[in-house]
Scaffold this motif. Structure first.
Motif, PDB file in Angstrom:
ATOM      1  N   ALA A  49      28.415  46.733  38.826  1.00 54.59           N
ATOM      2  CA  ALA A  49      29.530  46.629  37.886  1.00 54.59           C
ATOM      3  C   ALA A  49      30.775  47.316  38.446  1.00 54.59           C
ATOM      4  O   ALA A  49      31.897  46.801  38.314  1.00 54.59           O
ATOM      5  N   SER A  50      30.572  48.456  39.090  1.00 57.91           N
ATOM      6  CA  SER A  50      31.686  49.188  39.697  1.00 57.91           C
ATOM      7  C   SER A  50      32.331  48.358  40.808  1.00 57.91           C
ATOM      8  O   SER A  50      33.559  48.282  40.907  1.00 57.91           O
ATOM      9  N   THR A  59      44.609  48.918  40.778  1.00 59.86           N
ATOM     10  CA  THR A  59      44.702  50.357  40.991  1.00 59.86           C
ATOM     11  C   THR A  59      43.397  50.870  41.573  1.00 59.86           C
ATOM     12  O   THR A  59      42.335  50.272  41.360  1.00 59.86           O
ATOM     13  N   PRO A  60      43.439  51.973  42.311  1.00 60.72           N
ATOM     14  CA  PRO A  60      42.211  52.504  42.896  1.00 60.72           C
ATOM     15  C   PRO A  60      41.204  52.917  41.821  1.00 60.72           C
ATOM     16  O   PRO A  60      41.570  53.462  40.785  1.00 60.72           O
ATOM     17  N   LEU A  61      39.937  52.628  42.091  1.00 62.39           N
ATOM     18  CA  LEU A  61      38.835  53.056  41.254  1.00 62.39           C
ATOM     19  C   LEU A  61      37.903  53.892  42.109  1.00 62.39           C
ATOM     20  O   LEU A  61      37.981  53.869  43.336  1.00 62.39           O
ATOM     21  N   SER A  62      37.006  54.622  41.464  1.00 63.00           N
ATOM     22  CA  SER A  62      36.107  55.495  42.216  1.00 63.00           C
ATOM     23  C   SER A  62      34.764  55.582  41.516  1.00 63.00           C
ATOM     24  O   SER A  62      34.711  55.861  40.314  1.00 63.00           O
ATOM     25  N   PRO A  63      33.672  55.366  42.255  1.00 59.29           N
ATOM     26  CA  PRO A  63      32.355  55.522  41.643  1.00 59.29           C
ATOM     27  C   PRO A  63      32.023  56.996  41.452  1.00 59.29           C
ATOM     28  O   PRO A  63      32.580  57.860  42.124  1.00 59.29           O
ATOM     29  N   ALA A 113      37.139  57.812  35.060  1.00 64.43           N
ATOM     30  CA  ALA A 113      37.384  57.313  33.702  1.00 64.43           C
ATOM     31  C   ALA A 113      38.038  55.929  33.771  1.00 64.43           C
ATOM     32  O   ALA A 113      37.676  55.021  33.009  1.00 64.43           O
ATOM     33  N   ARG A 114      38.972  55.750  34.694  1.00 64.59           N
ATOM     34  CA  ARG A 114      39.611  54.449  34.880  1.00 64.59           C
ATOM     35  C   ARG A 114      38.587  53.418  35.349  1.00 64.59           C
ATOM     36  O   ARG A 114      38.633  52.248  34.940  1.00 64.59           O
ATOM     37  N   THR A 115      37.641  53.849  36.185  1.00 67.38           N
ATOM     38  CA  THR A 115      36.589  52.948  36.658  1.00 67.38           C
ATOM     39  C   THR A 115      35.713  52.494  35.497  1.00 67.38           C
ATOM     40  O   THR A 115      35.409  51.306  35.368  1.00 67.38           O
ATOM     41  N   ALA A 122      35.952  44.426  32.337  1.00 65.37           N
ATOM     42  CA  ALA A 122      35.429  43.287  33.094  1.00 65.37           C
ATOM     43  C   ALA A 122      34.233  42.640  32.395  1.00 65.37           C
ATOM     44  O   ALA A 122      33.729  41.613  32.851  1.00 65.37           O
ATOM     45  N   GLY A 123      33.782  43.263  31.300  1.00 68.17           N
ATOM     46  CA  GLY A 123      32.707  42.663  30.515  1.00 68.17           C
ATOM     47  C   GLY A 123      31.310  43.108  30.870  1.00 68.17           C
ATOM     48  O   GLY A 123      30.334  42.455  30.499  1.00 68.17           O
ATOM     49  N   PHE A 124      31.201  44.219  31.591  1.00 72.73           N
ATOM     50  CA  PHE A 124      29.882  44.706  31.999  1.00 72.73           C
ATOM     51  C   PHE A 124      29.415  45.867  31.130  1.00 72.73           C
ATOM     52  O   PHE A 124      30.223  46.609  30.557  1.00 72.73           O
ATOM     53  N   VAL A 125      28.120  46.027  31.084  1.00 76.85           N
ATOM     54  CA  VAL A 125      27.493  47.142  30.371  1.00 76.85           C
ATOM     55  C   VAL A 125      27.815  48.433  31.113  1.00 76.85           C
ATOM     56  O   VAL A 125      27.748  48.482  32.349  1.00 76.85           O
ATOM     57  N   ILE A 126      28.155  49.474  30.374  1.00 76.54           N
ATOM     58  CA  ILE A 126      28.360  50.795  30.974  1.00 76.54           C
ATOM     59  C   ILE A 126      27.212  51.678  30.537  1.00 76.54           C
ATOM     60  O   ILE A 126      26.775  51.633  29.400  1.00 76.54           O
TER      61      ILE A 126
END
Length: 153
Positions: A49-50, A59-63, A113-115, A122-126
């Protein structure tokens, strides 16, 4: 009158085959024996999902550190990773560790948090178990068993 129907979130584990999931889960459990079968499976979902959210983010995301470990396990299967990126994401997602300017992008907690927000959008389970630092205060170098702490097991 406009009717808006929400659709249920997608489990990102469905983005790869059961065989590849089993291989990645086995690799993670060899490295982290404390991971249950369920945790290994769910971690794979959070990593996928990430990646999917990040592939289409401006924008940059981070796992999280744990999600990043799952990403590393996937990267070791270079052909499967390349195929996933091309066929599922539409582009190759490079693993580019580094430090982003905190003033411009926020610190690690803000990026994560942005990730999480991007994954949901995007419609995915968190699964918040894989994003634990979002429940913690901003880092103060207290060495309270955080990821980079000398006390971290």
């Amino acid at each position: 009158m406009t009717v808006i129907q929400e659709r249920p979130a997608t489990d990102a584990r469905t983005l790869i085959s059961a065989t590849l999931r089993a291989t990645l889960a086995s690799n993670m459990q060899a490295k982290f024996p404390e991971l249950s079968d369920d945790q290994a499976e769910r971690g794979i979902g959070q990593m996928l999902a990430s990646l999917a959210a990040g592939a289409h983010s401006d924008t940059p995301l981070s796992p999280s550190p744990l999600v990043d470990d799952f990403w590393h396990a996937f990267l070791l299967h270079t052909q499967a990773y390349q195929d996933f990126c091309g066929q599922t994401l539409g582009k190759f997602v490079h693993h580019q560790p580094g430090f982003l300017d905190k003033e411009e992008h926020g610190g690690g907690k803000a990026l994560r948090a942005r990730t999480v927000d991007a994954i949901v959008a995007a419609g995915f389970v968190i699964d918040m178990e894989f994003w634990p630092e979002l429940d913690l205060a901003d880092c103060s170098q207290c060495h309270a068993n955080c990821h980079n702490s000398p006390k971290h097991a």
